[in-house]
Design a protein around this motif. Structure first.
Motif, short mmCIF file in Angstrom:
data_model
loop_
_atom_site.label_atom_id
_atom_site.label_comp_id
_atom_site.label_asym_id
_atom_site.label_seq_id
_atom_site.Cartn_x
_atom_site.Cartn_y
_atom_site.Cartn_z
N ILE A 55 -6.29 8.51 16.71
CA ILE A 55 -5.05 7.90 17.18
C ILE A 55 -5.32 7.06 18.42
O ILE A 55 -4.84 5.92 18.54
CB ILE A 55 -3.98 8.98 17.44
N SER A 56 -6.07 7.62 19.35
CA SER A 56 -6.41 6.89 20.58
C SER A 56 -7.19 5.61 20.25
O SER A 56 -6.94 4.55 20.82
CB SER A 56 -7.22 7.79 21.49
N ASN A 57 -8.12 5.72 19.33
CA ASN A 57 -8.91 4.56 18.91
C ASN A 57 -8.02 3.49 18.27
O ASN A 57 -8.19 2.30 18.51
CB ASN A 57 -10.02 5.01 17.96
N LYS A 58 -7.07 3.94 17.46
CA LYS A 58 -6.16 2.99 16.80
C LYS A 58 -5.30 2.26 17.83
O LYS A 58 -5.11 1.05 17.75
CB LYS A 58 -5.27 3.75 15.81
N ARG A 59 -4.80 2.98 18.84
CA ARG A 59 -4.01 2.36 19.91
C ARG A 59 -4.86 1.36 20.70
O ARG A 59 -4.42 0.27 21.02
CB ARG A 59 -3.46 3.42 20.86
N MET A 60 -6.08 1.75 21.00
CA MET A 60 -6.99 0.89 21.74
C MET A 60 -7.29 -0.38 20.94
O MET A 60 -7.34 -1.48 21.49
CB MET A 60 -8.29 1.63 22.05
N TYR B 258 -6.54 -4.20 21.99
CA TYR B 258 -7.62 -5.19 21.97
C TYR B 258 -7.23 -6.38 21.10
O TYR B 258 -7.42 -7.53 21.49
CB TYR B 258 -8.91 -4.54 21.46
N ASN B 259 -6.68 -6.10 19.92
CA ASN B 259 -6.27 -7.19 19.03
C ASN B 259 -5.16 -8.04 19.66
O ASN B 259 -5.13 -9.25 19.52
CB ASN B 259 -5.82 -6.65 17.68
N LEU C 207 -4.71 -8.45 22.90
CA LEU C 207 -5.36 -9.19 23.97
C LEU C 207 -6.16 -10.38 23.42
O LEU C 207 -6.17 -11.45 23.99
CB LEU C 207 -6.28 -8.26 24.76
N MET C 208 -6.80 -10.16 22.31
CA MET C 208 -7.66 -11.20 21.73
C MET C 208 -6.92 -12.03 20.69
O MET C 208 -7.55 -12.77 19.93
CB MET C 208 -8.89 -10.53 21.07
N LYS C 209 -5.61 -11.93 20.65
CA LYS C 209 -4.78 -12.58 19.63
C LYS C 209 -5.09 -14.06 19.47
O LYS C 209 -5.30 -14.55 18.38
CB LYS C 209 -3.31 -12.37 19.99
N ASN C 210 -5.12 -14.80 20.58
CA ASN C 210 -5.34 -16.24 20.51
C ASN C 210 -6.77 -16.62 20.88
O ASN C 210 -7.06 -17.78 21.11
CB ASN C 210 -4.36 -16.97 21.43
N ALA C 211 -7.65 -15.65 20.94
CA ALA C 211 -9.04 -15.93 21.29
C ALA C 211 -9.78 -16.45 20.06
O ALA C 211 -9.40 -16.19 18.92
CB ALA C 211 -9.71 -14.67 21.81
N ASP C 212 -10.84 -17.17 20.33
CA ASP C 212 -11.60 -17.76 19.23
C ASP C 212 -12.80 -16.89 18.85
O ASP C 212 -13.93 -17.33 18.82
CB ASP C 212 -12.04 -19.17 19.59
N LYS C 213 -12.54 -15.64 18.60
CA LYS C 213 -13.52 -14.67 18.15
C LYS C 213 -14.67 -14.48 19.14
O LYS C 213 -15.73 -14.00 18.79
CB LYS C 213 -14.11 -15.06 16.78
N SER C 214 -14.48 -14.93 20.37
CA SER C 214 -15.50 -14.69 21.38
C SER C 214 -15.29 -13.30 21.98
O SER C 214 -14.29 -12.64 21.73
CB SER C 214 -15.46 -15.76 22.47
N SER C 215 -16.20 -12.90 22.79
CA SER C 215 -16.10 -11.56 23.37
C SER C 215 -15.05 -11.54 24.47
O SER C 215 -14.67 -12.57 25.02
CB SER C 215 -17.46 -11.14 23.93
N LEU C 216 -14.61 -10.36 24.77
CA LEU C 216 -13.64 -10.17 25.85
C LEU C 216 -14.24 -10.65 27.17
O LEU C 216 -13.56 -11.27 27.99
CB LEU C 216 -13.24 -8.70 25.92
N GLU C 217 -15.51 -10.38 27.36
CA GLU C 217 -16.19 -10.81 28.58
C GLU C 217 -16.17 -12.33 28.72
O GLU C 217 -15.90 -12.86 29.79
CB GLU C 217 -17.64 -10.30 28.55
N GLU C 218 -16.41 -13.04 27.64
CA GLU C 218 -16.39 -14.51 27.68
C GLU C 218 -14.98 -15.02 27.94
O GLU C 218 -14.78 -16.00 28.66
CB GLU C 218 -16.93 -15.09 26.36
#
Length: 170
Positions: free
Chosen positions: A37-42, A46-47, A49-60
């Motif tokens: 459950i915790s993993n699913k929430r995380m 993450y998804n 947060l990365m919604k409009n990202a171009d598949k790059s890493s969170l760090e980038e």
């Protein structure tokens, strides 16, 4: 302890051992479900947060935002400097104007003569006067410094300057 005694011990305590194993199994199962459950929430966060990202890493993505913040900071500093420069220039621009039209000579039919006071924010500027007569026309300017002139001002020029200063009603 030999093999027979161990076997007897296990057989004798088998219900307790099974109970302990069942309790351990339940605890591990609950712990696993909690982790899932915790993993699913995380993963949802993450998804999102990365919604409009171009598949790059969170760090980038964070580096990219940091570069944008740095650029915005520099742009803001430049804009503030420009604003200070403009503010200083505006103080020296004409901001106050007073106009008076009047009849300088009795034999002229209308208010053709005028005085115009043009002052900046520090009350520095000029009063321009133009006097129209039947056979002649004269124009002259008198400098104004801090709301006064080293030249004598006519009543009309004083009135125009007072209008520019907001001391006379328009």
């Amino acid at each position: 302890m030999d093999y027979n005694s161990l076997s007897n011990y296990i057989n004798y305590n088998l219900p307790i051992i099974i109970l302990i194993l069942v309790i351990l199994f339940i605890v591990i199962t609950i712990f696993s479900i909690t982790l899932l459950i915790s993993n699913k929430r995380m993963k949802k966060r993450y998804n999102l947060l990365m919604k409009n990202a171009d598949k790059s890493s969170l760090e980038e993505m964070i580096r990219s935002y940091q570069r944008k913040i740095d650029t915005s900071y520099v742009d803001t500093k430049l804009a503030i400097e420009e604003l200070k420069l403009l503010s200083n220039q505006i103080n020296h621009c004409i901001q106050k104007v007073g106009v008076v039209r009047y009849k300088a000579f009795e034999d002229i039919g209308s208010d053709l003569s005028y005085s115009v006071a043009m002052l900046d924010n520090k009350n520095d500027g000029v009063v321009i006067t133009s006097i129209f007569g039947r056979n002649m026309s004269t124009s002259y300017a008198k400098p104004i410094s801090k709301g006064t002139s080293k030249y004598a001002l006519s009543d009309e020029e004083t009135f125009a300057m007072n209008k520019a200063l907001g001391l006379e009603k328009k």
